[in-house]
Design a protein around this motif. Structure first.
Motif, PDB file in Angstrom:
ATOM      1  N   GLN A 138       0.829  -1.203   0.000  1.00 46.48           N
ATOM      2  CA  GLN A 138       0.000   0.000   0.000  1.00 46.48           C
ATOM      3  C   GLN A 138       0.866   1.258   0.000  1.00 46.48           C
ATOM      4  OE1 GLN A 138      -2.806  -0.138   3.202  1.00 46.48           O
ATOM      5  NE2 GLN A 138      -3.643  -2.133   2.587  1.00 46.48           N
ATOM      6  N   ALA A 139       0.420   2.284  -0.757  1.00 49.56           N
ATOM      7  CA  ALA A 139       1.199   3.520  -0.902  1.00 49.56           C
ATOM      8  C   ALA A 139       1.310   4.268   0.414  1.00 49.56           C
ATOM      9  CB  ALA A 139       0.558   4.403  -1.972  1.00 49.56           C
ATOM     10  N   THR A 140       0.250   4.289   1.219  1.00 50.23           N
ATOM     11  CA  THR A 140       0.308   5.004   2.504  1.00 50.23           C
ATOM     12  C   THR A 140       1.327   4.377   3.440  1.00 50.23           C
ATOM     13  OG1 THR A 140      -1.534   3.619   3.268  1.00 50.23           O
ATOM     14  CG2 THR A 140      -2.084   5.754   2.320  1.00 50.23           C
ATOM     15  N   HIS A 141       1.385   3.064   3.445  1.00 47.24           N
ATOM     16  CA  HIS A 141       2.385   2.384   4.279  1.00 47.24           C
ATOM     17  C   HIS A 141       3.791   2.648   3.760  1.00 47.24           C
ATOM     18  CE1 HIS A 141      -0.706  -0.762   5.946  1.00 47.24           C
ATOM     19  NE2 HIS A 141      -0.965   0.484   6.308  1.00 47.24           N
ATOM     20  N   GLN A 142       3.953   2.717   2.463  1.00 44.58           N
ATOM     21  CA  GLN A 142       5.270   3.033   1.913  1.00 44.58           C
ATOM     22  C   GLN A 142       5.729   4.410   2.362  1.00 44.58           C
ATOM     23  OE1 GLN A 142       4.899   2.599  -2.314  1.00 44.58           O
ATOM     24  NE2 GLN A 142       5.166   0.355  -2.257  1.00 44.58           N
ATOM     25  N   ARG A 143       4.842   5.410   2.318  1.00 51.74           N
ATOM     26  CA  ARG A 143       5.210   6.758   2.767  1.00 51.74           C
ATOM     27  C   ARG A 143       5.557   6.763   4.256  1.00 51.74           C
ATOM     28  NH1 ARG A 143       0.940   8.216  -0.771  1.00 51.74           N
ATOM     29  NH2 ARG A 143      -0.542   8.297   0.974  1.00 51.74           N
ATOM     30  N   LEU A 144       4.781   6.023   5.053  1.00 50.31           N
ATOM     31  CA  LEU A 144       5.043   5.968   6.492  1.00 50.31           C
ATOM     32  C   LEU A 144       6.431   5.427   6.773  1.00 50.31           C
ATOM     33  CD1 LEU A 144       4.162   6.091   9.457  1.00 50.31           C
ATOM     34  CD2 LEU A 144       3.172   3.800   9.169  1.00 50.31           C
TER      35      LEU A 144
END
Length: 758
Positions: free
Chosen positions: A55-61
């Motif tokens: 998931q993109a949000t987890h990657q940013r985190l």
């Protein structure tokens, strides 16, 4: 050149200045190295997490967690190393510049993590990124140096500063490239390699810092002297900063590890769910395969048995009638043999559709049990419902079917059993429906029959006879050979005998061949029975030779199935050799239909038998479909006219002409003619007039056992007047008389056409 109080390109003054000598606290230096290694490990670990998270949000985190770990680690390493610096001065740090150095560290870390977030980049992109990251680290370092506040001035050696920048860029490039290769690894070796790379990168970061320190010189103004400095808590502050930084980095690594395990569990859960879904689909597919026929999409034997058991349980509980209907497609094998199995499969699909359309879709069960066999379960209120449905199916089958460019009509034979009248179990009902089906086949096919108790009795008797015949062959008990003389019209005496098998059954008495030949053929015993007759006939030939009848020949019948065996010639040779009988004294009789079955292989086999010296005779001539074109090629010696052409002579003009034509044709082909079934003097006189060579029939003698043969032969050979030939005791019913009337059971058993061994 001076920037933020730092002298970069300014040379040291010639005089009036005091150059301070610096040293470092080894404990704090070691702590700085440990923090740098931990930051390097965290950076590699976070880069790996970013590449594995979907998931993109987890990657940013995780990218920002990596930024914080890397920036905090580098910045803390720098200030722990600065605290390790021991100089005889009071040193303080400017807070705004310190925060600016932290901001620069964050920018450099963001550049590093952003680059590591890409799965694949060209090498030049890694090079550009490493330059910017190295510049950011160097700026962070020198801004942090500028935050120092003391009475001394800072001078830097340009060459060493450039070297520190190269070390920062090289370390950044190494980190980027190594992280790319560590992204997809796993296992103990992968983890150890990550530890080793973290130690090397930590060393590179510390090396960059101390290269910068090496390039720095502290200079006091003229007249100032170094002072002794009281302990200012650098050690305590360095330890505190180390512990806090390591805890933050460890927390990030622990969170990444926990998230990795959680992601693995989620992935495993998704995999398990996917496997469960696949298992459900496989279960449905297996159930379809296990219970349905792939060709016709009807229920197969397994599914039929299951539904049959359920319906039978329902009928036993609630009452009612149930019919089991067996269907077999008549002569279906010819379709496979002539048009191929693909055409046969297409025909089965059409037939399955015809059967399905003739039944009640929601009440009846239609199944394909295999091959061209179908079975139907029918809920009944009365027996005639099953008959009507069977008739509908037979009528539907009469519709022409387009197949292989041809229009054809198929027929079916049907057998029906009914619950509870014909059985109470699945096995009993199926067996009884099968018996009814065989009755339909025996009645000429294209018919339907219900099961009756007589069928079961006959089937039981057939099974018993099969077992007892097998035992009789194995133990050589009960089987007998009877012999019927064949009279030579030219020599006026008996020169041949036909061997006819009998079975002395312990319960049923003397059985004629038409009672057990079909059983032998159906159950694979016909070859063994043929061989027994052959060997027994050869033994009896040897016995006749020892008792003054060495000129007699014996004719034995050969079944059509035996002509398909390549070992027949060897078996004949072995029987003659064991009995020490000349091959010329044995004659093999085969029917014309058996000869025409496979003319090429049959011709080769008959030639082998002729090469042994054994004579060959074609039996029951005129009843089959032999071709004269093939007949002239066969290595035959004798032609035997079937008794059906003799019965109405001399009354039937047509039969007289047929027999006359056959005799002329046989003599043209250089074949001797035997006429069987001769029962009157008029028939004998007619045959003798038209040149028949041999006579056989009840006018001469019925078949007799070997022990009675000598007396019969003596009586026949003593009568030279062929026109007045009669058997002794003809009117008295004594042994040796012509026997019963032509229409008696024993007469028909021996005189009728028997195409197998008799």
């Amino acid at each position: 050149m001076e920037w933020l109080g730092l002298h970069f390109l300014t040379e040291l003054p010639d005089s009036g200045q005091v150059v301070l000598q610096c040293s470092h606290n080894p404990v704090l230096v070691l702590l700085a190295y440990i923090v740098a290694c931990a930051a390097s490990f965290a950076t590699l670990d976070m880069a790996e997490r970013v590449s594995h998270v979907e998931q993109a949000t987890h990657q940013r985190l995780w990218r920002w967690v990596g930024v914080c770990c890397l920036a905090g680690g580098i910045w803390a390493m720098h200030f722990i190393a600065m605290l390790a610096l021991e100089v005889p001065l009071e040193i303080q740090y400017d807070l705004p510049l310190t925060l600016v150095s932290l901001l620069l560290a964050l920018i450099a870390a963001w550049l590093a993590m952003n680059t590591l977030s890409h799965i694949e980049l060209p090498l030049w992109r890694y090079g550009v990124a490493s330059v910017w990251i190295g510049l950011g680290i160097c700026c962070m370092h020198y801004v942090g140096m500028a935050a120092m506040r003391s009475s001394a001035s800072l001078y830097y050696e340009p060459m060493l500063m450039g070297l520190s920048l190269l070390v920062a860029i090289g370390g950044s490039l190494a980190a980027l490239l190594l992280s790319r290769h560590l992204r997809d690894g796993s296992g103990m070796f992968h983890q150890l390699l990550k530890y080793a790379i973290s130690l090397v990168l930590g060393g590179a970061i510390v090396l960059m810092h101390f290269t910068g320190i090496w390039s720095m010189t502290l200079v006091l103004p003229a007249g100032s002297l170094p002072t002794s400095v009281a302990p200012n808590g650098h050690m305590q502050l360095g330890l505190t900063l180390s512990v806090i930084t390591l805890l933050i980095i460890a927390s990030g690594i622990s969170a990444a590890l926990a998230d990795k395990k959680l992601q693995h569990k989620e992935r495993d859960l998704r995999r398990v769910n996917a496997l469960l879904s696949q298992l459900d689909q496989a279960r449905v597919s297996l159930q379809q395969v296990a219970h349905y026929d792939a060709l016709t999409n009807l229920i197969n034997r397994r599914g039929f048995n299951q539904l049959f058991a359920e319906k039978l349980m329902e009928k036993n509980t609630f009452g009612g009638m149930l019919a089991v209907m067996f269907l077999d497609i008549d002569h279906f094998k010819r379709i496979n043999d002539s048009l191929g199995h693909d055409a046969g499969d297409e025909l089965l699909k059409v037939i399955a559709g015809h059967i399905k359309s003739s039944t009640r879709s929601h009440e009846d069960v239609v199944a394909r049990l295999g091959g061209d066999e179908f079975c139907i379960l029918i809920n009944l209120h009365e027996r005639d419902e099953a008959r009507l449905m069977a008739q509908r199916i037979m009528q539907k089958m009469k519709e022409p079917i387009e197949l292989g460019g041809r229009r054809m009509v198929m027929t079916t034979s049907i057998g029906i059993s009914v619950f509870p009248d014909d059985g109470k179990t699945c096995e009993e009902l199926l067996k009884n429906a099968d018996l009814a089906l065989y009755q339909s086949k025996g009645a000429g096919r294209n018919s339907l029959h219900f099961f009756s108790s007589g069928l079961k009795t006959r089937a039981t008797l057939e099974l018993q006879l099969e077992e007892e015949l097998r035992n009789a062959l194995r133990d050589d008990q009960g089987l007998l050979l009877y012999y019927q003389p064949i009279y030579d019209l030219k020599l006026g005496r008996v020169t041949k005998l036909e061997a006819l098998v009998r079975w002395q059954h312990p319960q049923h008495g003397l059985l004629l061949p038409d009672r057990f030949i079909d059983i032998a053929e159906t159950n694979g015993m016909i070859a063994e029975l043929d061989n027994w007759v052959l060997r027994k006939a050869c033994e009896d030939l040897a016995y006749l030779s020892q008792n003054g009848s060495g000129e007699l020949k014996i004719a034995v019948n050969c079944s059509a199935l035996n002509l398909t065996r390549d070992t027949l010639a060897e078996e004949i040779a072995a029987a003659l050799r064991d009995a020490q009988v000349a091959p010329q004294r044995l004659e093999l009789e085969v029917t014309e239909n058996a000869l025409m079955g496979n003319i090429a292989s049959t011709l080769a086999l008959l030639q082998q038998i002729r090469d042994l010296g054994v004579s060959l005779s074609i039996d029951d001539f005129g009843t089959g479909y032999s071709s004269l074109a093939y007949l002239k090629r066969l290595p035959l010696n004798t032609l035997k006219i079937d008794r059906s052409f003799i019965q109405d002579i001399p009354k039937s003009t047509q039969d007289r002409e047929i027999v006359q034509a056959i005799i002329v044709m046989a003599h043209t082909l250089h074949l001797q003619v035997v006429t069987e079934g001769v029962e009157t003097l008029e028939q004998q006189q007619f045959l003798e007039h038209y040149g028949c060579d041999y006579l056989q029939g009840y006018l001469l003698s019925r078949p007799v056992p070997l022990q009675d043969l000598g007396r019969v032969l003596d009586e026949l050979n003593q009568r030279h007047d062929r026109l007045n030939l009669r058997m002794p005791g003809l009117d008295r019913g004594e042994p040796g008389s012509p026997g019963p009337a032509p229409d008696s059971p024993d007469h028909h058993a021996d005189a009728s056409t028997v195409q197998l061994i008799r």
